[in-house]
Design a protein around this motif. Structure first.
Motif, PDB file in Angstrom:
ATOM      1  N   TYR A  24       0.841  -1.203   0.000  1.00  0.00           N
ATOM      2  CA  TYR A  24       0.000   0.000   0.000  1.00  0.00           C
ATOM      3  C   TYR A  24       0.868   1.243   0.000  1.00  0.00           C
ATOM      4  CZ  TYR A  24      -2.581   3.940   1.715  1.00  0.00           C
ATOM      5  OH  TYR A  24      -3.084   5.201   1.857  1.00  0.00           O
ATOM      6  N   TYR A  28      -0.222   2.064  -3.715  1.00  0.00           N
ATOM      7  CA  TYR A  28      -1.603   2.530  -3.667  1.00  0.00           C
ATOM      8  C   TYR A  28      -1.832   3.765  -2.805  1.00  0.00           C
ATOM      9  CZ  TYR A  28      -2.284  -2.064  -5.636  1.00  0.00           C
ATOM     10  OH  TYR A  28      -2.200  -3.173  -6.429  1.00  0.00           O
ATOM     11  N   VAL A  30      -1.317   6.783  -3.406  1.00  0.00           N
ATOM     12  CA  VAL A  30      -1.858   7.896  -4.185  1.00  0.00           C
ATOM     13  C   VAL A  30      -3.337   7.667  -4.499  1.00  0.00           C
ATOM     14  CG1 VAL A  30      -1.622   9.161  -6.354  1.00  0.00           C
ATOM     15  CG2 VAL A  30       0.403   8.338  -5.185  1.00  0.00           C
ATOM     16  N   ASP A  31      -3.723   6.426  -4.748  1.00  0.00           N
ATOM     17  CA  ASP A  31      -5.100   6.112  -5.154  1.00  0.00           C
ATOM     18  C   ASP A  31      -6.074   6.048  -3.975  1.00  0.00           C
ATOM     19  OD1 ASP A  31      -4.121   5.899  -7.725  1.00  0.00           O
ATOM     20  OD2 ASP A  31      -3.784   3.739  -7.545  1.00  0.00           O
ATOM     21  N   ILE A  32      -5.656   5.468  -2.861  1.00  0.00           N
ATOM     22  CA  ILE A  32      -6.531   5.278  -1.702  1.00  0.00           C
ATOM     23  C   ILE A  32      -6.044   6.204  -0.596  1.00  0.00           C
ATOM     24  CG2 ILE A  32      -7.401   3.620  -0.019  1.00  0.00           C
ATOM     25  CD1 ILE A  32      -6.668   1.405  -2.027  1.00  0.00           C
ATOM     26  N   GLU A  34      -4.912   7.598   2.896  1.00  0.00           N
ATOM     27  CA  GLU A  34      -4.258   6.844   3.966  1.00  0.00           C
ATOM     28  C   GLU A  34      -5.179   6.617   5.163  1.00  0.00           C
ATOM     29  OE1 GLU A  34      -0.208   6.842   6.618  1.00  0.00           O
ATOM     30  OE2 GLU A  34      -0.732   8.638   5.499  1.00  0.00           O
TER      31      GLU A  34
END
Length: 141
Positions: A24, A28, A30-32, A34
């Motif tokens: 993560y 990820y 950037v996409d999801i 924190e």
């Protein structure tokens, strides 16, 4: 308890969970957001993976299983801290140690949230198992 069952529990909780945490952070983040990942998705992933493992009919007692869940969550939290500490670059106007203290506090609060969430689920599963065991022992009329 068989040795392979214990090894599968160790692999899932002590190897797979930190790998999920590090993947993560690397791929990820950037996409999801924190906060959403650390507060909701990661504890949910811990529970889903362990429910799948539990459904494989492991003959491991509940307290050993939950101990490995807690240790795996702590290990992944340590991976979170190490990853962010290696990426830490304080601003020039910050006093020395303030960025590190903020990272300590964020890690502590995330760990506390995940511990509370896992503890509540642990208590809930304990209560449900006791209820189901008592329903099995009820004499039929």
């Amino acid at each position: 308890m068989k040795r392979m069952q214990l090894v599968s529990l160790i692999i899932v909780n002590l190897v797979l969970l930190p790998i999920i945490q590090l993947s993560y952070n690397q791929f990820y983040a950037v996409d999801i957001p924190e906060g959403m990942f650390q507060l909701w998705l990661f504890p949910l992933l811990i529970l889903l993976i362990n429910v799948l493992l539990w459904s494989c009919r492991l003959r491991i007692t509940s307290y050993i299983h939950w101990t490995f869940i807690y240790v795996g969550a702590g290990t992944s939290l340590a991976c979170y801290f190490v990853w962010h500490y290696s990426q830490l670059i304080p601003y020039p106007h910050m006093p020395p140690g303030e960025a590190t203290f903020e990272l300590y506090m964020r890690t502590f609060l995330l760990g506390l949230w995940q511990l509370v969430a896992l503890f509540l689920v642990n208590v809930l599963t304990f209560i449900m198992s006791k209820i189901s065991m008592s329903l099995k022992n009820v004499p039929k009329i």
